[in-house]
Design a protein around this motif. Structure first.
Motif, PDB file in Angstrom:
ATOM      1  N   LEU A  15      47.738  33.632  65.456  1.00  0.00           N
ATOM      2  CA  LEU A  15      47.290  34.371  64.281  1.00  0.00           C
ATOM      3  C   LEU A  15      48.203  34.174  63.073  1.00  0.00           C
ATOM      4  O   LEU A  15      47.728  34.080  61.944  1.00  0.00           O
ATOM      5  N   PHE A  16      49.502  34.153  63.302  1.00  0.00           N
ATOM      6  CA  PHE A  16      50.440  34.128  62.179  1.00  0.00           C
ATOM      7  C   PHE A  16      50.999  32.754  61.852  1.00  0.00           C
ATOM      8  O   PHE A  16      51.757  32.605  60.914  1.00  0.00           O
ATOM      9  N   SER A  17      50.613  31.752  62.586  1.00  0.00           N
ATOM     10  CA  SER A  17      51.105  30.409  62.264  1.00  0.00           C
ATOM     11  C   SER A  17      50.182  29.776  61.232  1.00  0.00           C
ATOM     12  O   SER A  17      49.004  30.064  61.160  1.00  0.00           O
ATOM     13  N   THR A  18      50.765  28.907  60.427  1.00  0.00           N
ATOM     14  CA  THR A  18      49.976  28.161  59.443  1.00  0.00           C
ATOM     15  C   THR A  18      50.211  26.681  59.659  1.00  0.00           C
ATOM     16  O   THR A  18      51.271  26.259  60.101  1.00  0.00           O
ATOM     17  N   ASP A  19      49.235  25.907  59.311  1.00  0.00           N
ATOM     18  CA  ASP A  19      49.326  24.469  59.465  1.00  0.00           C
ATOM     19  C   ASP A  19      49.857  23.889  58.158  1.00  0.00           C
ATOM     20  O   ASP A  19      49.115  23.664  57.217  1.00  0.00           O
ATOM     21  N   HIS A  20      51.175  23.660  58.113  1.00  0.00           N
ATOM     22  CA  HIS A  20      51.798  23.134  56.900  1.00  0.00           C
ATOM     23  C   HIS A  20      51.524  21.652  56.709  1.00  0.00           C
ATOM     24  O   HIS A  20      51.757  21.106  55.655  1.00  0.00           O
ATOM     25  N   SER A  21      51.027  20.995  57.742  1.00  0.00           N
ATOM     26  CA  SER A  21      50.796  19.557  57.641  1.00  0.00           C
ATOM     27  C   SER A  21      49.454  19.236  56.974  1.00  0.00           C
ATOM     28  O   SER A  21      49.231  18.114  56.573  1.00  0.00           O
ATOM     29  N   ARG A  22      48.573  20.198  56.824  1.00  0.00           N
ATOM     30  CA  ARG A  22      47.268  19.948  56.203  1.00  0.00           C
ATOM     31  C   ARG A  22      47.426  19.926  54.695  1.00  0.00           C
ATOM     32  O   ARG A  22      47.770  20.909  54.061  1.00  0.00           O
ATOM     33  N   ASP A  23      47.156  18.772  54.103  1.00  0.00           N
ATOM     34  CA  ASP A  23      47.311  18.570  52.664  1.00  0.00           C
ATOM     35  C   ASP A  23      46.015  18.935  51.955  1.00  0.00           C
ATOM     36  O   ASP A  23      44.981  18.332  52.189  1.00  0.00           O
ATOM     37  N   VAL A  24      46.068  19.930  51.092  1.00  0.00           N
ATOM     38  CA  VAL A  24      44.892  20.337  50.318  1.00  0.00           C
ATOM     39  C   VAL A  24      45.115  20.154  48.815  1.00  0.00           C
ATOM     40  O   VAL A  24      44.271  20.508  48.012  1.00  0.00           O
ATOM     41  N   ILE A  25      46.251  19.573  48.458  1.00  0.00           N
ATOM     42  CA  ILE A  25      46.582  19.383  47.049  1.00  0.00           C
ATOM     43  C   ILE A  25      46.098  18.011  46.591  1.00  0.00           C
ATOM     44  O   ILE A  25      46.414  16.987  47.195  1.00  0.00           O
ATOM     45  N   LYS A  26      45.314  18.001  45.512  1.00  0.00           N
ATOM     46  CA  LYS A  26      44.777  16.754  44.967  1.00  0.00           C
ATOM     47  C   LYS A  26      45.889  15.955  44.292  1.00  0.00           C
ATOM     48  O   LYS A  26      46.826  16.529  43.733  1.00  0.00           O
ATOM     49  N   PRO A  27      45.751  14.626  44.288  1.00  0.00           N
ATOM     50  CA  PRO A  27      46.719  13.822  43.535  1.00  0.00           C
ATOM     51  C   PRO A  27      46.562  14.072  42.037  1.00  0.00           C
ATOM     52  O   PRO A  27      45.517  14.525  41.584  1.00  0.00           O
ATOM     53  N   SER A  28      47.608  13.769  41.286  1.00  0.00           N
ATOM     54  CA  SER A  28      47.540  13.932  39.835  1.00  0.00           C
ATOM     55  C   SER A  28      47.468  12.563  39.167  1.00  0.00           C
ATOM     56  O   SER A  28      48.016  11.578  39.664  1.00  0.00           O
ATOM     57  N   ILE A  29      46.780  12.544  38.020  1.00  0.00           N
ATOM     58  CA  ILE A  29      46.631  11.318  37.235  1.00  0.00           C
ATOM     59  C   ILE A  29      47.044  11.628  35.801  1.00  0.00           C
ATOM     60  O   ILE A  29      46.443  12.479  35.154  1.00  0.00           O
ATOM     61  N   ASN A  30      48.059  10.927  35.314  1.00  0.00           N
ATOM     62  CA  ASN A  30      48.431  11.014  33.909  1.00  0.00           C
ATOM     63  C   ASN A  30      47.980   9.702  33.273  1.00  0.00           C
ATOM     64  O   ASN A  30      48.688   8.691  33.342  1.00  0.00           O
TER      65      ASN A  30
END
Length: 147
Positions: A15-30
């Motif tokens: 219940l209290f663990s989180t999956d830190h390995s799952r990437d949900v952050i989009k790449p950035s483009i400048n």
């Protein structure tokens, strides 16, 4: 009783663990160039310069150029180095950058505009994907002028 205690600990851990390995952050483009509304002559090049970043690892990028307006004609023939067809070199003979596995890189290459390119409005689009499948997109307009 011992089994009950182990089962409760296992449930609480789940219940209290989180999956830190799952990437949900989009790449950035400048996107530095092309800038929106830039004018390019037939027979010249569109210079692409962009800084792309991801919090974990980049996978690939694609470039797409489309004609503005209601036209359904194919205009890819007027541009060299369309990365969507897996070009290996740009219009100046330089290698197309490979971004796979990098966290940050600079894209710097040239797309040739054919001397017979149809004059008018176009859209330049770059899409970057990270290894987790997250995608980011930037789109700018440009204008092809008669030579």
């Amino acid at each position: 009783m011992n089994h009950f205690f182990c089962a409760v600990i296992l449930m609480l851990t789940t219940l209290f663990s989180t999956d830190h390995s799952r990437d949900v952050i989009k790449p950035s483009i400048n996107l530095i160039s092309p800038v929106d509304a830039v004018r390019v002559m037939q027979g010249e090049t569109v210079n692409v310069n962009a800084l792309v970043k991801d919090n974990q690892a980049l996978k690939d990028f694609q470039i797409k150029i489309t004609k503005g307006g209601d036209s359904s004609l194919c205009f890819a023939q007027y541009f060299s180095c369309n990365h969507m067809v897996n070009a290996k070199q740009d219009a100046k003979g330089n290698d197309i950058p490979v971004i796979s596995g990098k966290k940050e890189t600079c894209l710097d290459f040239a797309i040739g505009v054919d001397e017979n390119a149809v004059v008018g409005d176009y859209y330049f689009q770059i899409e970057v994907e990270d290894e987790a499948g997250n995608k980011s997109l930037k789109k700018v307009g440009f204008y092809i002028e008669r030579n």
